[in-house]
Design a protein around this motif. Sequence first.
Motif, mmCIF file in Angstrom:
data_model
loop_
_atom_site.group_PDB
_atom_site.id
_atom_site.type_symbol
_atom_site.label_atom_id
_atom_site.label_comp_id
_atom_site.label_asym_id
_atom_site.label_seq_id
_atom_site.Cartn_x
_atom_site.Cartn_y
_atom_site.Cartn_z
ATOM 1 N N ASP A 27 0.842 -1.184 0.000
ATOM 2 C CA ASP A 27 0.000 0.000 0.000
ATOM 3 C C ASP A 27 0.885 1.245 0.000
ATOM 4 O O ASP A 27 1.708 1.436 0.905
ATOM 5 C CB ASP A 27 -0.905 -0.009 1.232
ATOM 6 C CG ASP A 27 -1.824 1.190 1.282
ATOM 7 O OD1 ASP A 27 -1.370 2.258 1.728
ATOM 8 O OD2 ASP A 27 -2.998 1.049 0.870
ATOM 9 N N ASP A 28 0.726 2.103 -1.016
ATOM 10 C CA ASP A 28 1.587 3.276 -1.143
ATOM 11 C C ASP A 28 1.534 4.184 0.076
ATOM 12 O O ASP A 28 2.566 4.687 0.538
ATOM 13 C CB ASP A 28 1.187 4.081 -2.390
ATOM 14 C CG ASP A 28 1.896 3.593 -3.640
ATOM 15 O OD1 ASP A 28 2.540 2.532 -3.582
ATOM 16 O OD2 ASP A 28 1.814 4.283 -4.672
ATOM 17 N N GLU A 29 0.341 4.407 0.592
ATOM 18 C CA GLU A 29 0.209 5.314 1.728
ATOM 19 C C GLU A 29 0.968 4.791 2.944
ATOM 20 O O GLU A 29 1.676 5.538 3.623
ATOM 21 C CB GLU A 29 -1.267 5.513 2.069
ATOM 22 C CG GLU A 29 -1.507 6.551 3.153
ATOM 23 C CD GLU A 29 -2.974 6.829 3.393
ATOM 24 O OE1 GLU A 29 -3.291 7.507 4.400
ATOM 25 O OE2 GLU A 29 -3.808 6.365 2.583
ATOM 26 N N THR A 75 4.897 4.892 2.080
ATOM 27 C CA THR A 75 5.421 6.251 2.105
ATOM 28 C C THR A 75 5.537 6.765 3.529
ATOM 29 O O THR A 75 6.566 7.366 3.907
ATOM 30 C CB THR A 75 4.518 7.186 1.277
ATOM 31 O OG1 THR A 75 4.544 6.768 -0.095
ATOM 32 C CG2 THR A 75 4.995 8.633 1.367
ATOM 33 N N ALA A 76 4.521 6.516 4.325
ATOM 34 C CA ALA A 76 4.562 6.976 5.729
ATOM 35 C C ALA A 76 5.723 6.340 6.471
ATOM 36 O O ALA A 76 6.414 7.010 7.263
ATOM 37 C CB ALA A 76 3.236 6.640 6.411
ATOM 38 N N HIS A 97 3.651 6.593 -4.266
ATOM 39 C CA HIS A 97 2.914 7.842 -4.368
ATOM 40 C C HIS A 97 3.098 8.681 -3.090
ATOM 41 O O HIS A 97 3.033 8.157 -1.979
ATOM 42 C CB HIS A 97 1.427 7.555 -4.576
ATOM 43 C CG HIS A 97 0.595 8.785 -4.721
ATOM 44 N ND1 HIS A 97 0.627 9.565 -5.851
ATOM 45 C CD2 HIS A 97 -0.276 9.384 -3.861
ATOM 46 C CE1 HIS A 97 -0.196 10.578 -5.701
ATOM 47 N NE2 HIS A 97 -0.749 10.502 -4.503
ATOM 48 N N GLY A 98 3.352 9.966 -3.280
ATOM 49 C CA GLY A 98 3.501 10.873 -2.144
ATOM 50 C C GLY A 98 4.898 10.973 -1.580
ATOM 51 O O GLY A 98 5.154 11.824 -0.706
#
Length: 452
Positions: free
Chosen positions: A191-193, A196-197, A234-235
């Motif tokens: 999961d990108d979110e 990234t976090a 992403h992000g």
Amino acid sequence: MTTTAQRHLLLNMTANGSLGSEGEELLVIRRGEGPYVDDTDGRRYIDGMSGLYCCQLGYSYGPEFAEVADRQLRELCYSPLWSGSAHPTAIELAERLSRIAPVDIEHTFFSGGGAEAVETAWKIARRYHALRGEPGRVKTIARRGAYHGLTVGALSFTDDPGLTEPYGPSAIETRFVSNTNRLGLAPEFADDEVYTAWLLAELEVAILTEGPQTVAMLIAEPVQNRGGCITPPHGYWQGLRALADRYGFLLVADEVITAFGRLGEWFGGDLYGARPDLVTVAKGITAGYAPMGATLVTDHVAEVINRPGQVLNHGFTFSGHPLSAAIALRSLDIMERDRILDHVRGLQDDFARRMSALRDLPIVGDVRGAGFFYSCELVGDLEGGRFSDTARTALVADLIPRRLREAGLLARVYNRSAPLVQVAPPLISDRAVLDRIAAIVSDTLTEASARI
């Protein structure tokens, strides 16, 4: 020719003493045409690496570049960008770059290649902080497994002991953090979110541990070359920007490989929403027709280092050489005229599908990349995907590179901690050439899979 090379030529990144009739074969390239190169024995290959990520336009634009070179050399062969002196071609190129560069980047410092561009970014960062009253910002943050050049300063931003240990302690204190390779990580990082976090949290801990007031810059490639075309989630780049703003260090996008169309954009960072303070470029800026590097600088940094009376004590004899600058301008003209970015964008999805299909092979652990820039990370015969010494010697060091070349493809085979097969073909390659590249890699890795 091999004998003469053995006697007189020291090759880059090569076990020179192992070349020869009883050792490794020396590949001598004689000419190029389109996306192809021919060796001195008359064998033709698809140049699946664009030379060394340089030849964005392939090898058939020589007459155009010869024309502009002839005109430039008849007018002015050399003039330094030194002590208040410049020449029109460098000025024109700097202005041209400002038109296509990321937002707020309006200034260019020219150099001879990528490593010099990285060294320049470091010196500009140090000068910037010192002039702002923060001389204690002397550290860099870089990513594990990355490569930013082999000069002493640029080498500091690499954590490969095989490259660094022969030359002693690093010249610049560098803290290394994770790159964005997800292979082998926990499932939740798909999961990108979430991923990234986690990456940004790790980075923030590193910043706080080192002391934010000591960090001068963070350097990262939009897509990390070393380790195998590692794309960001992403992000991620937006998060890097936020941390740079929060803690006051400069964000450097190393675009030596990813700029000038490699990812279908003028600058690879544009694909991921990057907003760097400095951008390093080289290679594709001249499409390989002449040597050149450059460091692009945002307005707010230039305003500090350009304060009246302040001297930027840094430079190179051949910075912005008139011939290289003229060739870079013509390369940009050709890319616009022949709609090279549109060409890459039109074929990149098909190329991605062909390369992604290689994941079905047992020896392929992951396929990564974007645009005309892809890599297969290989997995071996031991637990965790590692290779035994026998398999590494037989497959990665011998069979795979040999079969690729026998099939007429020059690709890059890394025989390091994570063995890789990488391709970065000229941006003028058509669908048939891209399909042929994918087919050769597939056939080669299918044979390797059967032997694993």
